[in-house]
Design an enzyme around this catalytic site. Structure first.
Site, PDB file in Angstrom:
ATOM      1  N   GLY A   1     -41.999  36.912  40.887  1.00  0.00           N
ATOM      2  CA  GLY A   1     -42.752  36.250  42.105  1.00  0.00           C
ATOM      3  C   GLY A   1     -42.937  36.707  43.514  1.00  0.00           C
TER       4      GLY A   1
ATOM      5  N   GLN B   1     -83.764  61.247  42.131  1.00  0.00           N
ATOM      6  CA  GLN B   1     -83.298  61.477  43.398  1.00  0.00           C
ATOM      7  C   GLN B   1     -82.018  60.612  42.864  1.00  0.00           C
ATOM      8  OE1 GLN B   1     -85.744  60.294  46.994  1.00  0.00           O
ATOM      9  NE2 GLN B   1     -85.255  62.183  47.465  1.00  0.00           N
TER      10      GLN B   1
ATOM     11  N   GLU C   1     -48.747  50.141  44.245  1.00  0.00           N
ATOM     12  CA  GLU C   1     -47.808  50.701  45.850  1.00  0.00           C
ATOM     13  C   GLU C   1     -48.874  49.796  46.840  1.00  0.00           C
ATOM     14  OE1 GLU C   1     -47.088  54.460  45.718  1.00  0.00           O
ATOM     15  OE2 GLU C   1     -46.284  55.230  43.903  1.00  0.00           O
TER      16      GLU C   1
HETATM   17  C1  FAD Z   1     -49.357  49.721  35.898  1.00  0.00           C
HETATM   18  C2  FAD Z   1     -48.355  49.285  38.011  1.00  0.00           C
HETATM   19  C3  FAD Z   1     -47.169  49.636  37.616  1.00  0.00           C
HETATM   20  C4  FAD Z   1     -46.451  49.622  38.850  1.00  0.00           C
HETATM   21  N1  FAD Z   1     -45.647  50.066  39.220  1.00  0.00           N
HETATM   22  C5  FAD Z   1     -44.584  49.330  39.308  1.00  0.00           C
HETATM   23  C6  FAD Z   1     -43.295  50.128  39.958  1.00  0.00           C
HETATM   24  O1  FAD Z   1     -43.077  51.506  39.381  1.00  0.00           O
HETATM   25  N2  FAD Z   1     -42.500  49.944  41.176  1.00  0.00           N
HETATM   26  C7  FAD Z   1     -42.591  48.752  41.935  1.00  0.00           C
HETATM   27  O2  FAD Z   1     -41.400  47.666  42.042  1.00  0.00           O
HETATM   28  N3  FAD Z   1     -43.786  48.074  41.241  1.00  0.00           N
HETATM   29  C8  FAD Z   1     -44.516  48.043  40.742  1.00  0.00           C
HETATM   30  N4  FAD Z   1     -45.535  47.699  40.262  1.00  0.00           N
HETATM   31  C9  FAD Z   1     -46.154  46.686  41.003  1.00  0.00           C
HETATM   32  C10 FAD Z   1     -47.398  46.522  42.310  1.00  0.00           C
HETATM   33  O3  FAD Z   1     -46.922  47.198  42.756  1.00  0.00           O
HETATM   34  C11 FAD Z   1     -47.604  45.733  42.605  1.00  0.00           C
HETATM   35  O4  FAD Z   1     -49.066  44.614  41.465  1.00  0.00           O
HETATM   36  C12 FAD Z   1     -48.858  45.184  43.329  1.00  0.00           C
HETATM   37  O5  FAD Z   1     -47.625  45.640  44.766  1.00  0.00           O
HETATM   38  C13 FAD Z   1     -49.254  43.784  43.570  1.00  0.00           C
HETATM   39  O6  FAD Z   1     -48.643  42.554  43.782  1.00  0.00           O
HETATM   40  P1  FAD Z   1     -49.132  41.246  42.509  1.00  0.00           P
HETATM   41  O7  FAD Z   1     -49.463  41.771  41.530  1.00  0.00           O
HETATM   42  O8  FAD Z   1     -47.770  41.124  42.292  1.00  0.00           O
HETATM   43  O9  FAD Z   1     -50.146  41.202  43.838  1.00  0.00           O
HETATM   44  P2  FAD Z   1     -50.387  39.659  44.093  1.00  0.00           P
HETATM   45  O10 FAD Z   1     -48.958  40.444  45.436  1.00  0.00           O
HETATM   46  O11 FAD Z   1     -49.667  38.267  43.705  1.00  0.00           O
HETATM   47  O12 FAD Z   1     -51.340  39.635  44.857  1.00  0.00           O
HETATM   48  C14 FAD Z   1     -52.381  38.616  44.874  1.00  0.00           C
HETATM   49  C15 FAD Z   1     -53.605  39.398  45.686  1.00  0.00           C
HETATM   50  O13 FAD Z   1     -53.142  38.527  46.526  1.00  0.00           O
HETATM   51  C16 FAD Z   1     -53.862  39.352  47.479  1.00  0.00           C
HETATM   52  N5  FAD Z   1     -53.234  39.075  48.822  1.00  0.00           N
HETATM   53  C17 FAD Z   1     -52.025  38.994  48.894  1.00  0.00           C
HETATM   54  N6  FAD Z   1     -51.459  39.449  49.825  1.00  0.00           N
HETATM   55  C18 FAD Z   1     -52.272  38.927  50.374  1.00  0.00           C
HETATM   56  C19 FAD Z   1     -52.587  38.810  51.953  1.00  0.00           C
HETATM   57  N7  FAD Z   1     -51.863  38.558  53.110  1.00  0.00           N
HETATM   58  N8  FAD Z   1     -53.804  38.872  52.350  1.00  0.00           N
HETATM   59  C20 FAD Z   1     -54.368  39.130  51.234  1.00  0.00           C
HETATM   60  N9  FAD Z   1     -54.754  39.006  50.169  1.00  0.00           N
HETATM   61  C21 FAD Z   1     -53.402  39.625  49.739  1.00  0.00           C
HETATM   62  C22 FAD Z   1     -53.138  40.422  47.015  1.00  0.00           C
HETATM   63  O14 FAD Z   1     -54.436  42.219  47.766  1.00  0.00           O
HETATM   64  C23 FAD Z   1     -54.004  40.923  45.060  1.00  0.00           C
HETATM   65  O15 FAD Z   1     -55.129  41.328  45.787  1.00  0.00           O
HETATM   66  C24 FAD Z   1     -47.346  48.016  39.341  1.00  0.00           C
HETATM   67  C25 FAD Z   1     -47.782  47.454  39.024  1.00  0.00           C
HETATM   68  C26 FAD Z   1     -48.870  47.862  38.261  1.00  0.00           C
HETATM   69  C27 FAD Z   1     -49.708  47.012  37.650  1.00  0.00           C
END
Ligand code: FAD
Lengths: 265, 378
Positions: free
Chosen positions: B128, B278, B362
């Site tokens: 979440g 090109q 990240e």
């Molecule tokens: C293969 C993989 C490895 C990972 N490894 C790690 C790890 O080792 N440790 C760890 O802690 N995490 C890890 N992550 C988690 C990763 O850092 C998160 O997936 C990432 O930070 C995005 O969070 P979310 O997936 O919840 O997306 P969300 O935060 O739900 O985002 C969904 C979309 O909304 C956009 N968004 C969200 N907020 C805003 C805003 N305020 N304004 C505009 N757009 C917004 C986002 O850019 C995205 O496009 C990993 C993820 C993957 C896929």
């Protein structure tokens, strides 16, 4: 035991070599350089021998300041110290052997290991001159027989074995159609073939350690060697470009062409 | 200003490149297809000193600069981004300890990684709470000389193979980011479960799992920094790791460009190599300039760290620019290959899948722009 190995700076075999239009040499711009692969094998073999018998590996290179890169590479692989013969300008194989002879007389190694040739001018002479001038025994083209990974090969004794009394070295050599085993009294000169070993990587800890290993500088004049070349390269030319292949419509034409044009059947 | 690499930098670049070419590349397609963990490749990398690049000499590391780490990591990613991600994951997990830990904690939690091959994971993201880090709901409750940890972490790199976890949780949800605290979990304590390896689009060699904590006891001495300092530690960690992520993108793009150049020279259409058109040349030219720009931006962001300067802005430039660049370059590389590019027998579709992740993890490309805009509007 003390082992002297060589580390010539050569063009990276993976870079594209172009001959200058006037035939005086190759285009050096944009080229990358490496340690001569045969020399890298020599460094590796030296390291393996001292790992077993104790002692040190001294690496020598001849050239301008840029050869430090190759010396550092050998030091990073694990060589203990380096000798840099600071010389720029043309040098033929006798000049190189003459300089190495003086370095050998100074360092007094029990064994000198060199690449059988350097991949830039492919002369295959320095080891032989050096042994002759030192009056030492020589074993050229040290080699192992099979693929490094085969079980058979792993169980085999290495191609270079120093006798229990540290007085002799037994060398397996690659010769036409097979292998020959020779024994030389130490000190001796050995040159390496491609299939002797697989050189280790220069590890990151090795690279960091190499920073503080000594590089001693010598100059030809100080060694009392006249390096005026007796041999000059008069012209270089690229091999003829390969012609594009052709497609033949059927087997009959192929056979016909092989007979009349290629004249192979 | 000096754009010359030092002798050591060229040497470590050469070692990393040779390792990438001879060890990673031959098995990259295999690990992409099977999504198995490339332990054999990483073991060899560890032997060569290519792991834990961020660890200072006093804690058993090589004492490399951030720029050194970036230079080596580009080569790893050129070999396979999934392998590179798994190789740099230790740095991400150890950095919070190096940033916020005591000397004793660094010796206890960091030094052992330099002695033998072990994995650590960084646990920030939750189901979440992704971009909204401060919205996390994993809780830490103090009970005497230990904490009790409850909650779930999502998408945790190397989680299945790790023996140590740097986890962020809140001691007081109402305080949002001011309630976040960082702790180190050793091994797999009672109450901790590791989910199954996720089936990913790209970077399939890197392991990605969920971690679940149910009343997991964590000794107070495993807390990094003070209660409430976790957010700052996490953000500083990301300042440090963004150059690495950016250079992973650069390495992927470089690989794509090289494949595209080779293919364009050899593929004939209309009676000549497509490299003579090109339309193809301009795609290649764009690749070259964008890769170089991303690399220089990344070098600068690492160099700033080495100078002790705050690099939040430039590292966000680097990370988002490089990620978007890699997506564009790999997409164009597939274009240069035409229909063959879309096939798994050819190497470029993997690069396109691998590149996509850099825009997400990240800090997504959007989050980087939020950071950048905040810095610019300050
Ligand atoms: C293969 C993989 C490895 C990972 N490894 C790690 C790890 O080792 N440790 C760890 O802690 N995490 C890890 N992550 C988690 C990763 O850092 C998160 O997936 C990432 O930070 C995005 O969070 P979310 O997936 O919840 O997306 P969300 O935060 O739900 O985002 C969904 C979309 O909304 C956009 N968004 C969200 N907020 C805003 C805003 N305020 N304004 C505009 N757009 C917004 C986002 O850019 C995205 O496009 C990993 C993820 C993957 C896929």
């Amino acid at each position: 035991m003390k082992i002297l190995v060589t580390a010539k700076r050569v063009e990276d075999p993976e870079s594209k070599i172009k001959v200058k239009p006037d035939g005086t040499g190759i285009v050096q711009e944009g080229l990358k350089y490496k340690i001569n692969p045969f020399d890298e094998i020599a460094v590796e073999e030296g390291l393996r021998l001292v790992a077993k018998h104790g002692g040190e590996v001294v690496v020598v290179s001849i050239g301008g300041k840029e050869v430090h890169e190759q010396l550092r590479h050998a030091l990073a692989m694990g060589a203990h110290k380096a000798v840099w013969v600071n010389h720029t300008g043309p040098l033929d194989q006798m000049g190189v052997a003459g300089l190495l002879q003086k370095v050998v007389e100074k360092e007094k190694p029990d064994l000198v290991i060199l690449g059988k040739q350097s991949i830039d001018d492919d002369q295959n002479q320095v080891g032989q001159y050096l042994a002759e001038w030192l009056g030492w025994g020589q074993a050229t083209f040290a080699s192992k027989a099979e693929s490094f990974d085969s079980e058979n090969e792993k169980n085999k004794v290495p191609a270079l074995v120093v006798g229990a009394d540290n007085k002799t070295v037994r060398v397996v050599r690659e010769v036409d159609g097979g292998l020959a085993t020779v024994e030389c009294q130490l000190p001796a000169v050995v040159t390496t073939d491609l299939r002797l070993n697989q050189p280790r990587y220069a590890s990151l800890p090795g690279i960091m350690k190499a920073k503080s290993k000594p590089i001693e500088e010598l100059i030809p004049a100080g060694l009392g060697v006249d390096v005026t070349p007796k041999l000059t390269v008069t012209k270089m030319s690229a091999p003829p470009a390969r012609k594009a292949g052709i497609k033949v419509p059927d087997v009959a034409t192929l056979v016909e062409k092989l007979k009349t044009e290629a004249k192979v059947i | 200003m000096d754009f010359q690499l030092t002798d050591e930098q060229r040497a470590l670049q050469e070692t990393a490149r040779k390792y990438a070419r001879e060890v990673i590349r031959p098995k990259a397609a295999y690990y992409d297809e099977t999504a198995q963990f490339p332990l054999d490749l990483i073991e060899k990398g560890f032997e060569l000193g290519l792991l834990n690049l961020a660890v200072p000499a006093e804690y058993g590391g090589l004492g490399l600069s951030h720029l050194d780490g970036v230079i080596a990591t580009e080569e790893l990613a050129w070999g396979c981004a999934g392998v590179a991600t798994s190789m740099i994951a230790n740095d991400l997990a150890l950095l919070p300890i190096l940033i916020g830990g005591t000397d004793e904690q660094k010796r206890r939690f960091v030094t052992p990684f330099t002695k033998e091959l072990k994995f650590a994971s960084f646990g920030l993201t939750e189901p979440g709470a992704g971009s909204d880090v401060a919205g996390m709901s994993t809780t830490l409750r103090r009970e005497g000389d230990h904490y009790v940890l409850n909650g779930q972490k999502q998408f945790i790199t190397n989680g299945e193979h790790a023996s140590q976890y740097t986890v962020f949780a809140t001691t007081d949800r109402s305080k949002r980011h001011k309630g976040i605290t960082c702790v180190v979990i050793e091994g797999r304590p009672k109450g901790m479960t590791v989910g199954k390896h996720e089936n990913k689009m790209g970077q399939r060699a890197s392991n990605t799992v969920t971690l679940t904590f149910e009343d997991v006891r964590v000794p107070v001495e495993n807390r990094i920094g003070e209660e409430g300092e976790g957010f700052r530690i996490a953000m500083e960690t990301l300042d440090n790791s963004r150059p690495l992520t950016a250079i992973v993108a650069t390495g992927i793009a470089r690989a794509a460009m090289e494949h595209a150049i080779d293919y364009a020279k050899q593929r004939q259409q209309f009676g000549r190599p497509i490299a003579e058109f090109q339309g193809i040349q301009f795609m290649l030219a764009d690749m070259g300039m964008q890769i170089q720009a991303a690399r220089l931006l990344t070098y600068q962001s690492a160099w700033m760290l080495d100078q002790g300067q705050k690099n939040t802005l430039v590292s966000s430039y680097a990370k988002s620019f490089a990620a978007d660049m890699a997506m564009k370059v790999t997409t164009d590389a597939v274009q240069v290959f035409g229909g063959y590019g879309y096939m798994k027998e050819y190497p470029v579709e993997k690069l396109m899948r691998d590149a996509k992740l850099i825009q997400i993890y990240e800090g997504t490309s959007q989050v980087q722009r939020i950071v950048i805009a905040r810095e610019l509007l300050r």
